[in-house]
Design an enzyme around this catalytic site. Structure first.
Site, PDB file in Angstrom:
ATOM      1  N   ASN A  11       0.875  -1.175   0.000  1.00 11.36           N
ATOM      2  CA  ASN A  11       0.000   0.000   0.000  1.00 11.36           C
ATOM      3  C   ASN A  11       0.915   1.230   0.000  1.00 11.36           C
ATOM      4  O   ASN A  11       1.454   1.598   1.040  1.00 11.36           O
ATOM      5  CB  ASN A  11      -0.892  -0.029   1.249  1.00 11.36           C
ATOM      6  CG  ASN A  11      -1.737   1.228   1.379  1.00 11.36           C
ATOM      7  OD1 ASN A  11      -1.818   2.032   0.441  1.00 11.36           O
ATOM      8  ND2 ASN A  11      -2.376   1.398   2.530  1.00 11.36           N
ATOM      9  N   TRP A  12       1.070   1.823  -1.163  1.00  6.28           N
ATOM     10  CA  TRP A  12       1.995   2.970  -1.274  1.00  6.28           C
ATOM     11  C   TRP A  12       1.409   4.232  -0.637  1.00  6.28           C
ATOM     12  O   TRP A  12       2.102   5.215  -0.442  1.00  6.28           O
ATOM     13  CB  TRP A  12       2.326   3.245  -2.741  1.00  6.28           C
ATOM     14  CG  TRP A  12       3.318   2.293  -3.343  1.00  6.28           C
ATOM     15  CD1 TRP A  12       3.757   1.106  -2.819  1.00  6.28           C
ATOM     16  CD2 TRP A  12       4.006   2.452  -4.600  1.00  6.28           C
ATOM     17  NE1 TRP A  12       4.662   0.523  -3.670  1.00  6.28           N
ATOM     18  CE2 TRP A  12       4.837   1.328  -4.762  1.00  6.28           C
ATOM     19  CE3 TRP A  12       3.981   3.428  -5.599  1.00  6.28           C
ATOM     20  CZ2 TRP A  12       5.651   1.161  -5.894  1.00  6.28           C
ATOM     21  CZ3 TRP A  12       4.794   3.260  -6.727  1.00  6.28           C
ATOM     22  CH2 TRP A  12       5.623   2.138  -6.869  1.00  6.28           C
ATOM     23  N   LYS A  13       0.111   4.225  -0.382  1.00  4.61           N
ATOM     24  CA  LYS A  13      -0.569   5.440   0.093  1.00  4.61           C
ATOM     25  C   LYS A  13      -0.261   6.587  -0.881  1.00  4.61           C
ATOM     26  O   LYS A  13      -0.093   6.333  -2.074  1.00  4.61           O
ATOM     27  CB  LYS A  13      -0.156   5.752   1.533  1.00  4.61           C
ATOM     28  CG  LYS A  13      -0.276   4.509   2.424  1.00  4.61           C
ATOM     29  CD  LYS A  13      -0.178   4.786   3.890  1.00  4.61           C
ATOM     30  CE  LYS A  13      -0.331   3.477   4.647  1.00  4.61           C
ATOM     31  NZ  LYS A  13      -0.341   3.631   6.082  1.00  4.61           N
ATOM     32  N   HIS A  92      -9.711   1.391   4.578  1.00  2.00           N
ATOM     33  CA  HIS A  92      -8.465   1.572   5.334  1.00  2.00           C
ATOM     34  C   HIS A  92      -8.730   2.559   6.476  1.00  2.00           C
ATOM     35  O   HIS A  92      -9.522   3.493   6.320  1.00  2.00           O
ATOM     36  CB  HIS A  92      -7.373   2.109   4.396  1.00  2.00           C
ATOM     37  CG  HIS A  92      -6.022   2.109   5.035  1.00  2.00           C
ATOM     38  ND1 HIS A  92      -5.635   3.097   5.902  1.00  2.00           N
ATOM     39  CD2 HIS A  92      -4.996   1.236   4.957  1.00  2.00           C
ATOM     40  CE1 HIS A  92      -4.405   2.823   6.336  1.00  2.00           C
ATOM     41  NE2 HIS A  92      -3.988   1.696   5.777  1.00  2.00           N
ATOM     42  N   GLU A  94      -7.155   4.990   7.516  1.00  2.00           N
ATOM     43  CA  GLU A  94      -6.940   6.403   7.152  1.00  2.00           C
ATOM     44  C   GLU A  94      -8.166   6.956   6.428  1.00  2.00           C
ATOM     45  O   GLU A  94      -8.524   8.120   6.601  1.00  2.00           O
ATOM     46  CB  GLU A  94      -5.666   6.532   6.296  1.00  2.00           C
ATOM     47  CG  GLU A  94      -4.421   6.354   7.157  1.00  2.00           C
ATOM     48  CD  GLU A  94      -3.195   5.824   6.428  1.00  2.00           C
ATOM     49  OE1 GLU A  94      -3.155   5.865   5.186  1.00  2.00           O
ATOM     50  OE2 GLU A  94      -2.274   5.341   7.128  1.00  2.00           O
ATOM     51  N   GLU A 163      -5.895  -4.599  10.523  1.00  4.91           N
ATOM     52  CA  GLU A 163      -4.900  -3.546  10.696  1.00  4.91           C
ATOM     53  C   GLU A 163      -5.181  -2.782  11.983  1.00  4.91           C
ATOM     54  O   GLU A 163      -5.982  -1.830  11.979  1.00  4.91           O
ATOM     55  CB  GLU A 163      -4.950  -2.576   9.515  1.00  4.91           C
ATOM     56  CG  GLU A 163      -4.554  -3.203   8.199  1.00  4.91           C
ATOM     57  CD  GLU A 163      -3.892  -2.177   7.299  1.00  4.91           C
ATOM     58  OE1 GLU A 163      -2.771  -2.420   6.847  1.00  4.91           O
ATOM     59  OE2 GLU A 163      -4.476  -1.111   7.077  1.00  4.91           O
ATOM     60  N   GLY A 169       1.967   2.692  10.662  1.00  5.38           N
ATOM     61  CA  GLY A 169       2.908   3.789  10.476  1.00  5.38           C
ATOM     62  C   GLY A 169       3.584   4.235  11.762  1.00  5.38           C
ATOM     63  O   GLY A 169       4.243   5.270  11.805  1.00  5.38           O
ATOM     64  N   SER A 208       2.962  -1.767  10.349  1.00  5.26           N
ATOM     65  CA  SER A 208       4.417  -1.774  10.548  1.00  5.26           C
ATOM     66  C   SER A 208       5.066  -3.121  10.240  1.00  5.26           C
ATOM     67  O   SER A 208       6.027  -3.528  10.902  1.00  5.26           O
ATOM     68  CB  SER A 208       4.767  -1.301  11.962  1.00  5.26           C
ATOM     69  OG  SER A 208       4.311   0.025  12.155  1.00  5.26           O
ATOM     70  N   GLY A 229       2.750  -0.990   4.299  1.00  7.04           N
ATOM     71  CA  GLY A 229       2.786   0.428   3.936  1.00  7.04           C
ATOM     72  C   GLY A 229       4.211   0.903   3.747  1.00  7.04           C
ATOM     73  O   GLY A 229       4.834   0.686   2.702  1.00  7.04           O
ATOM     74  N   GLY A 230       4.773   1.533   4.781  1.00  6.42           N
ATOM     75  CA  GLY A 230       6.096   2.166   4.693  1.00  6.42           C
ATOM     76  C   GLY A 230       7.168   1.285   4.054  1.00  6.42           C
ATOM     77  O   GLY A 230       7.899   1.743   3.157  1.00  6.42           O
TER      78      GLY A 230
HETATM   79  P1  PGA Z   1       2.506   0.626   7.622  1.00 11.52           P
HETATM   80  O1  PGA Z   1       1.088   0.781   6.911  1.00 11.52           O
HETATM   81  O2  PGA Z   1       3.104  -0.666   7.135  1.00 11.52           O
HETATM   82  O3  PGA Z   1       3.317   1.827   7.191  1.00 11.52           O
HETATM   83  O4  PGA Z   1       2.263   0.596   9.086  1.00 11.52           O
HETATM   84  C1  PGA Z   1       0.242  -0.307   6.717  1.00 11.52           C
HETATM   85  C2  PGA Z   1      -1.052   0.144   6.127  1.00 11.52           C
HETATM   86  O5  PGA Z   1      -1.535   1.222   6.502  1.00 11.52           O
HETATM   87  O6  PGA Z   1      -1.642  -0.533   5.266  1.00 11.52           O
END
Ligand code: PGA
Length: 247
Positions: A11-13, A92, A94, A163, A169, A208, A229-230
């Site tokens: 997930n590049w966001k 998600h 977010e 999640e 994050g 994470s 994500g990251g």
């Molecule tokens: P993260 O994000 O790996 O940076 O914690 C995961 C996600 O939000 O899908």
């Protein structure tokens, strides 16, 4: 034993660039990962810039709850499909927290995705306060019911992402045991709607995930991959995570 093929999803966001598209596709094209499915969900503008490959699939990070029409700025499920997506992340945390997505919206988007033959990756997770108050399972049950209780048929076409909001994050990860406990709960809760579908559905973990912690997470019996994500923005690290899914 039910065989569930692990899914490792990036997930590049709202990150990335044309250069990262090139680096990521080159990196994944040089990998031999047959035992897991690899998915990249970049910002939608980059979908059509990814070269076609049998090493990875593409997905969106969001989709409109409407089929078409006067919805300025929205992207429909059919459009995602036409741009090469096979999956889409829905609900998600977010999107729920920053864009006020309710369970009703998540359900509408899930239906749109499935009707356009996209596989929705529907995200659920508890906040830190909810975990501290020991309400994790209660909160998850409520959100799962909102999407699947009245529409159990959607489960057969879904991937579920657990999640925990407090782990996204933040560098904080659920321990493999904590994550397994919740994944097992989700699977058993879903089995009230459809026993067979609950056994088959892939439940992936996000929060994470990195090259160090992924192997222990993926080794858990009810963890069928990760939503990353990251760490997915670093092609070498993402490749290492993909490789660890087939050990
Ligand atoms: P993260 O994000 O790996 O940076 O914690 C995961 C996600 O939000 O899908």
């Amino acid at each position: 034993m039910t065989q569930r093929r692990p899914l490792i999803a990036a997930n590049w966001k709202m990150n990335g660039s044309v250069e990262l598209v090139e680096q990521a596709s080159a990196s994944l094209n040089s990998l031999a990962v047959s035992a897991a499915e690899i998915l990249i969900c970049p910002p939608v503008i980059f979908l059509s810039q990814f070269p076609k490959s049998d090493k990875y699939k593409l997905g969106g990070q969001n989709v409109s709850s409407e089929r078409s029409g006067a919805f300025t700025g929205e992207i429909s499920a059919d459009m995602l499909r036409a741009a090469g997506a096979e999956y889409v992340i829905i609900g998600h945390s977010e999107r729920r927290a920053l864009f006020a997505e309710t369970d009703a919206v998540v359900l509408a988007k899930t239906k749109q995705a499935i009707s356009a033959k996209l596989t929705p990756i529907v995200c659920f997770g508890e906040t830190l306060i909810e975990r501290q108050q020991e309400k994790t399972m209660q909160v998850l049950a409520q959100h799962l019911d909102a999407v699947y209780a009245a529409h159990p048929e959607l489960l057969r076409h879904s991937v579920i992402a657990y999640e925990p909001v407090w782990a996204i994050g933040t560098g904080e990860t659920a321990t493999p045991e904590q994550a397994q406990q919740v994944h097992a709960f989700i699977r058993s809760h879903l089995s009230q709607y459809d026993k067979e579908a609950a056994l088959q559905v892939r439940i992936i973990y996000g929060g994470s995930v990195n090259a160090e912690n992924c192997a222990a997470l993926f080794a858990q019996p009810d963890i069928d991959g990760g939503l990353v994500g990251g760490a997915s923005l670093k092609p070498a690290e993402f490749a290492a995570i993909c490789l660890s899914a087939q050990d």
